[in-house]
Design an enzyme around this catalytic site. Sequence first.
Site, PDB file in Angstrom:
ATOM      1  N   CYS A   1     -37.133 -26.611  38.081  1.00 57.61           N
ATOM      2  CA  CYS A   1     -37.381 -26.763  36.646  1.00 57.61           C
ATOM      3  C   CYS A   1     -38.882 -26.962  36.454  1.00 57.61           C
ATOM      4  O   CYS A   1     -39.681 -26.582  37.317  1.00 57.61           O
ATOM      5  CB  CYS A   1     -36.535 -27.881  36.039  1.00 57.61           C
ATOM      6  SG  CYS A   1     -36.885 -29.541  36.659  1.00 57.61           S
TER       7      CYS A   1
ATOM      8  N   ASP B   1     -34.446 -28.019  28.329  1.00 53.70           N
ATOM      9  CA  ASP B   1     -35.247 -29.173  28.745  1.00 53.70           C
ATOM     10  C   ASP B   1     -34.888 -30.391  27.868  1.00 53.70           C
ATOM     11  O   ASP B   1     -35.100 -30.354  26.661  1.00 53.70           O
ATOM     12  CB  ASP B   1     -36.724 -28.794  28.566  1.00 53.70           C
ATOM     13  CG  ASP B   1     -37.660 -29.864  29.090  1.00 53.70           C
ATOM     14  OD1 ASP B   1     -37.185 -30.972  29.396  1.00 53.70           O
ATOM     15  OD2 ASP B   1     -38.860 -29.571  29.186  1.00 53.70           O
TER      16      ASP B   1
ATOM     17  N   CYS C   1     -35.928 -34.161  35.500  1.00 52.27           N
ATOM     18  CA  CYS C   1     -34.719 -34.181  34.655  1.00 52.27           C
ATOM     19  C   CYS C   1     -33.661 -33.188  35.152  1.00 52.27           C
ATOM     20  O   CYS C   1     -32.646 -33.580  35.717  1.00 52.27           O
ATOM     21  CB  CYS C   1     -35.068 -33.861  33.194  1.00 52.27           C
ATOM     22  SG  CYS C   1     -36.212 -35.037  32.436  1.00 52.27           S
ATOM     23  N   ARG C   2     -33.894 -31.885  34.932  1.00 51.76           N
ATOM     24  CA  ARG C   2     -32.832 -30.908  35.181  1.00 51.76           C
ATOM     25  C   ARG C   2     -32.628 -30.595  36.659  1.00 51.76           C
ATOM     26  O   ARG C   2     -31.485 -30.648  37.154  1.00 51.76           O
ATOM     27  CB  ARG C   2     -33.139 -29.604  34.420  1.00 51.76           C
ATOM     28  CG  ARG C   2     -33.064 -29.777  32.932  1.00 51.76           C
ATOM     29  CD  ARG C   2     -33.708 -28.612  32.221  1.00 51.76           C
ATOM     30  NE  ARG C   2     -35.150 -28.591  32.439  1.00 51.76           N
ATOM     31  CZ  ARG C   2     -35.964 -27.610  32.079  1.00 51.76           C
ATOM     32  NH1 ARG C   2     -35.455 -26.547  31.494  1.00 51.76           N
ATOM     33  NH2 ARG C   2     -37.261 -27.691  32.303  1.00 51.76           N
ATOM     34  N   SER C   3     -33.698 -30.250  37.380  1.00 50.06           N
ATOM     35  CA  SER C   3     -33.480 -29.833  38.784  1.00 50.06           C
ATOM     36  C   SER C   3     -33.027 -30.984  39.683  1.00 50.06           C
ATOM     37  O   SER C   3     -32.198 -30.753  40.571  1.00 50.06           O
ATOM     38  CB  SER C   3     -34.676 -29.072  39.361  1.00 50.06           C
ATOM     39  OG  SER C   3     -35.827 -29.857  39.404  1.00 50.06           O
TER      40      SER C   3
ATOM     41  N   ASN D   1     -39.347 -31.440  37.601  1.00 56.56           N
ATOM     42  CA  ASN D   1     -38.547 -31.978  38.713  1.00 56.56           C
ATOM     43  C   ASN D   1     -38.213 -33.455  38.514  1.00 56.56           C
ATOM     44  O   ASN D   1     -38.089 -34.221  39.469  1.00 56.56           O
ATOM     45  CB  ASN D   1     -39.243 -31.755  40.067  1.00 56.56           C
ATOM     46  CG  ASN D   1     -38.348 -31.968  41.284  1.00 56.56           C
ATOM     47  OD1 ASN D   1     -38.811 -32.354  42.352  1.00 56.56           O
ATOM     48  ND2 ASN D   1     -37.060 -31.746  41.163  1.00 56.56           N
TER      49      ASN D   1
END
Length: 164
Positions: free
Chosen positions: A14, A131, A19-21, A17
């Site tokens: 993401c 995001d 939140c999402r990944s 690195n």
Amino acid sequence: MKAGKPVTRVLFVCLGNICRSPTAHGVFASLVENGGLAEYIEVDSCGTGGWHVGEPPDSRATAEAGARGYDLSPLRARQLRAADFRDFDYILAMDEANLAELRALRPPAFAGHLGLFLEFAPQRREREVPDPYYGGDAGFVRVLDMVEEASEGLLREIQCARAG
Ligand code: 4NP
């Protein structure tokens, strides 16, 4: 699962690195572990940007993941590096902007799979994991819903590829 096959390595990417990944990293690693596949499938995550290098995941991501039984607390942010294209078989972007950055850096010799993570959740309308950083808690819940579905699909795909 055939013995002696090389390990399959998966990298979630993401922007930051945090939140999402890392959410995808924690959820997918948990699926792999629970399936007794940790010997065959390795998981990592990184960001295209370097602002948060060394930091743990965002506390909102850790809290939402924790509520569903995933522990993100050991993870630390790192930035994408050139060697990732040598080291990973699946490089999966959370959104189109991440994917565009990855495509620009992709060396010709990379023979793995580079694409959007949500390709593995074709039942969903969305193509991107949005995001959640500047939004409220609901964004983190939504990320987890998407990540859980795509992780199931990805694991099925890798198991088929390894069996074939
Ligand atoms: P992520 O979220 O890409 O899912 O980790 C973000 C985290 C931090 C920033 C942007 C997105 N940031 O601009 O600092």
